[in-house]
Structures are given as structure tokens and as C-alpha cells.
Design an enzyme around this catalytic site. Structure first.
Site, short mmCIF file in Angstrom:
data_model
loop_
_atom_site.label_atom_id
_atom_site.label_comp_id
_atom_site.label_asym_id
_atom_site.label_seq_id
_atom_site.Cartn_x
_atom_site.Cartn_y
_atom_site.Cartn_z
CB CYS A 1 -2.29 35.03 82.47
SG CYS A 1 -0.82 34.30 83.26
CE LYS B 1 -5.98 36.17 84.67
NZ LYS B 1 -4.71 36.43 85.41
CD GLU C 1 -1.86 38.55 83.64
OE1 GLU C 1 -2.92 38.43 84.27
OE2 GLU C 1 -0.94 37.69 83.67
#
Length: 262
Positions: free
Chosen positions: A148, A114, A48
Site C-alpha cells: 500500500c 511493511k 492488504e
């Protein structure tokens, strides 16, 4: 359809806010990996925010229409004859996204923004959340893109219908202090979704904390199947995934048919 899909996950001490230095670091790691005797990767997976580190105070977003890093990923995918995957900060339409690019050698690019922003680190105050799941298709494999903190949310990641995807790629800046939780969650996501799971995490330090790496790949039974090699200051994690083994297990153990989320 390729029965075997080879992954290479790279982790290193990301240089804080220096995209050029980090792109150069990836090139050096790939050169060392290619000379190591490991199978040629079908997919190279980067952490990331791999060009800057996990920056939330004053991000350095690249413009969606003229991203140097995206152009670099396209060039590297062609040069290496491998898909290149990783996330960066991108400005698009006045909003900033933590954007996961999955770039293939032949041209198609999958884009995932995300969904779950890490509020404890202030990510939600700077970035805009995405609102759509993305499944990339490469060499016949269906690959769910995940970033994540998404790891903590099983409903978002659910493999609907039992075979919507075959592999989850999670690119992360997951801190050392919470690694026990991350590794438990990775195994759980693989087991409950009857899927392979690849976790590409960074290592080293930043102004916000320390990162211990821990990149790995698990199969659909929650078994770690990856190997690790040190390449100078970096680490490469590799694994070969078998589609025939996955399909056989799904046929023998169709737990998805009793899921609460179909």
C-alpha cells in the site's frame, strides 16, 4: 524459467475483523475463477490486511509461530498449485507487523514487513515498520513485495542495477478518495523501474471509509495489460506477463544506466 507468468488479483468487500469469513470468501472466489475459463494463475494476489480489513485501533494480530491464516495460505497454495500472496497483522517478538506473505506451492515462504506505515490513519502508532526490502523468486521471476503506502516512496522501490526484480506486487487498502493518486503512482513505478507492476486493492466499505478496488496490472511501458471479470460480488483481475518482452525492452531502452540510484 517460465516466460509467461499468469496473475489473478482478487478484490472484494472485506468483512471487518472476521478472518474466517474472509478466508472462506477467497475460496469461493477462486472456485468461481477456476470455472471461468481464465488461464490457471501462477500467483493469486490478495489485498492488504485481507483477513480483517485495515485495522489500526485494536488490531487482531496472529502469532507469527501459529498463524491460522499462514497455515491456510500454505494449504491453498498446494491445493491450487499457485503461489498465494497477501498481508495480515502479525505479532512477532512483542511487535505487531503488517506482514506480507508470499507462499509458494512447493514450500518456500517469503516474508516482508511493511516499511512505510500510514501515519494519517494511525498505523504508525500500533505497528512496527520493517527495515528490509524483500525480493521473492518464483518460477524464475524476481518479485519485489510492496504494501500500500510503500507506493508513494520511489527510492525504497528503486530497481537497483536495472534488473534486481521483474515485477512489483503491491497489496493495498487504498481508499476511493485517493485513487487518482494511486493509479498515477502505479504507472510511474512500472515505467521508472522497467518492471511489471501489479496493484491488488480491496473494494467495499469499512468504519474508516470506502474502497473502490481499481486493481490492475501495468507493463514496463506503463500500459495497463489486465482484464477484469465480475464473480458475484467480487472482482478478479487477470494478466499474463512475458519475460522475453521485458528483457527485450530492457536491452533496447536501458534507462537504468543513467539513474541517480545505482
Amino acid at each position: 524459467m517460465d516466460d509467461i507468468l499468469n496473475l489473478a488479483l482478487f478484490q472484494w468487500d472485506i468483512v471487518w475483523r472476521d478472518p474466517e469469513a474472509n478466508r472462506a470468501a477467497v475460496g469461493r472466489i477462486m472456485e468461481s475463477y477456476s470455472g471461468s475459463g481464465a488461464p490457471h494463475p501462477d500467483i493469486v494476489v490478495l489485498p492488504e490486511c485481507f483477513t480483517t480489513g485495515f485495522v489500526t485501533d485494536i488490531p487482531q494480530p496472529e502469532a507469527a509461530g501459529s498463524s491460522p491464516t499462514l497455515e491456510w495460505m500454505i494449504s491453498m497454495a498446494r491445493t491450487w498449485n499457485a503461489a498465494v500472496a497477501g498481508s495480515i497483522a502479525v505479532e512477532d517478538g512483542g511487535n505487531i507487523y503488517n506482514r506480507f506473505y508470499f507462499v509458494t506451492p512447493s514450500g518456500p515462504i517469503s516474508v516482508y514487513d511493511k516499511k512505510h506505515l500510514f501515519r494519517m490513519g494511525g498505523e504508525d502508532r500500533v505497528y512496527t515498520p520493517g527495515n528490509s526490502r524483500v525480493v521473492a523468486v518464483y518460477k524464475g521471476w524476481r518479485i519485489l513485495l510492496n504494501v500500500c503506502y510503500d507506493l508513494r516512496f520511489p527510492v525504497w522501490t528503486r530497481n537497483r542495477g536495472g534488473a534486481e526484480y521483474d515485477l512489483i506486487l503491491n497489496v493495498a487498502s487504498w481508499p476511493a478518495v485517493r485513487m487518482d493518486a494511486a493509479l498515477c503512482l502505479c504507472r510511474a513505478r512500472a515505467i521508472e523501474n522497467l518492471s511489471y507492476f501489479a496493484f491488488a486493492n480491496r473494494s467495499g466499505g469499512s468504519p474508516d471509509g470506502e474502497y473502490s478496488g481499481g486493481s490492475a496490472v501495468w507493463d514496463f511501458k506503463g500500459r495497463e495489460i489486465s482484464g477484469t471479470m465480475r464473480l458475484g460480488d467480487a472482482v478478479a483481475v487477470s494478466a499474463g506477463l512475458s519475460m522475453s518482452s521485458l528483457r527485450l525492452f530492457r536491452e533496447k531502452f536501458p534507462a537504468w544506466m543513467d539513474s541517480d540510484v545505482k
